[in-house]
Design an enzyme around this catalytic site. Structure first.
Site, PDB file in Angstrom:
ATOM      1  N   CYS A 169     103.431  -6.593  49.717  1.00 15.93           N
ATOM      2  CA  CYS A 169     103.884  -5.841  48.537  1.00 15.93           C
ATOM      3  C   CYS A 169     102.674  -5.215  47.826  1.00 15.93           C
ATOM      4  O   CYS A 169     101.989  -4.384  48.412  1.00 15.93           O
ATOM      5  CB  CYS A 169     104.715  -6.741  47.625  1.00 15.93           C
TER       6      CYS A 169
ATOM      7  N   HIS B  39     108.829  -7.865  51.972  1.00 12.37           N
ATOM      8  CA  HIS B  39     108.538  -9.289  51.851  1.00 12.37           C
ATOM      9  C   HIS B  39     108.970 -10.014  53.125  1.00 12.37           C
ATOM     10  O   HIS B  39     110.136 -10.395  53.253  1.00 12.37           O
ATOM     11  CB  HIS B  39     109.272  -9.875  50.637  1.00 12.37           C
TER      12      HIS B  39
ATOM     13  N   GLU C  22     108.360 -12.988  53.983  1.00  3.75           N
ATOM     14  CA  GLU C  22     108.729 -14.371  53.678  1.00  3.75           C
ATOM     15  C   GLU C  22     110.155 -14.491  53.146  1.00  3.75           C
ATOM     16  O   GLU C  22     110.711 -15.592  53.088  1.00  3.75           O
ATOM     17  CB  GLU C  22     107.735 -14.980  52.675  1.00  3.75           C
TER      18      GLU C  22
END
Length: 200
Positions: free
Chosen positions: A84, A178, A180
């Site tokens: 990000c 993202h 994750e």
């Protein structure tokens, strides 16, 4: 360069440390938190997650010369993964706060001009390089990078127009999205990166 079986997860006071840390634990990858008081030494891969304002992240990086340390480590070949805003600060300039970034990659970061802003949700990405794989990932962003060197673009996505979703250059990999928070596909992307530094 020998890379230890540990990752330096950079704390810039506002990054998504919790979600990235939990993901690393799921992948059985040990990590330590790094900052200006506990700086990375360069013998571990660096992950810089960033959420929020470009200028605020840069201000935090500039404390005690941590920004220059990052620049030197990356220039010296330390593997770097940005997430990000951790991707955005690699570039020369960020329109969000009208401040300079780290200047490691040529280009600037500009605001999305169409659609609901910020872009929040799942969006497909397409590889621009042969070792990438297409899939769906989770975005939360109002700004996107515009690399000056097209060869640095790793993935693209479309949100009322095509934009750069990830970059890759030498020891640098960085995602606007993202990984994750992107399920099995996102974890696979992280594993692929970790595999390049013998982590996964």
């Amino acid at each position: 360069m020998k890379i230890e079986l540990e990752v330096d997860l950079v704390d810039v006071a506002g990054g998504n440390l919790g979600s990235v840390g939990r993901c690393l634990k799921r992948l059985n990858v040990p990590y330590r938190l790094a900052n200006a008081k506990n700086p990375p030494s360069g013998n571990r891969p660096i992950i810089l997650p960033g959420v929020g304002n470009f200028g605020a992240v840069m201000n935090n990086l500039k404390r005690d010369g941590f920004d220059q340390l990052l620049i030197d480590l990356i220039a010296g070949g330390t593997p770097y993964l940005g997430i990000c805003v951790g991707m955005q600060v690699l570039f020369d300039w960020g329109d969000e706060s009208q401040v300079a970034g780290l200047g490691i990659l040529a280009g600037k970061v500009v605001k999305l001009e169409q659609g609901k802003i910020p872009q929040i949700g799942w969006n497909p990405i397409e590889p621009r390089k042969g070792d990438g794989m297409p899939g769906y990932v989770y975005f939360v962003n109002s700004y996107v990078a515009q690399p000056e060197i097209g060869e640095n673009i790793f993935y693209t996505a479309d949100y009322h127009g095509q934009f750069c979703a990830a970059v890759q250059s030498k020891n640098i990999t960085a995602f606007q999205f993202h990984p994750e928070k992107s399920g099995e596909f996102g974890e696979k992307l992280l594993c692929n990166w970790l595999d390049t530094v013998n982590q996964c």
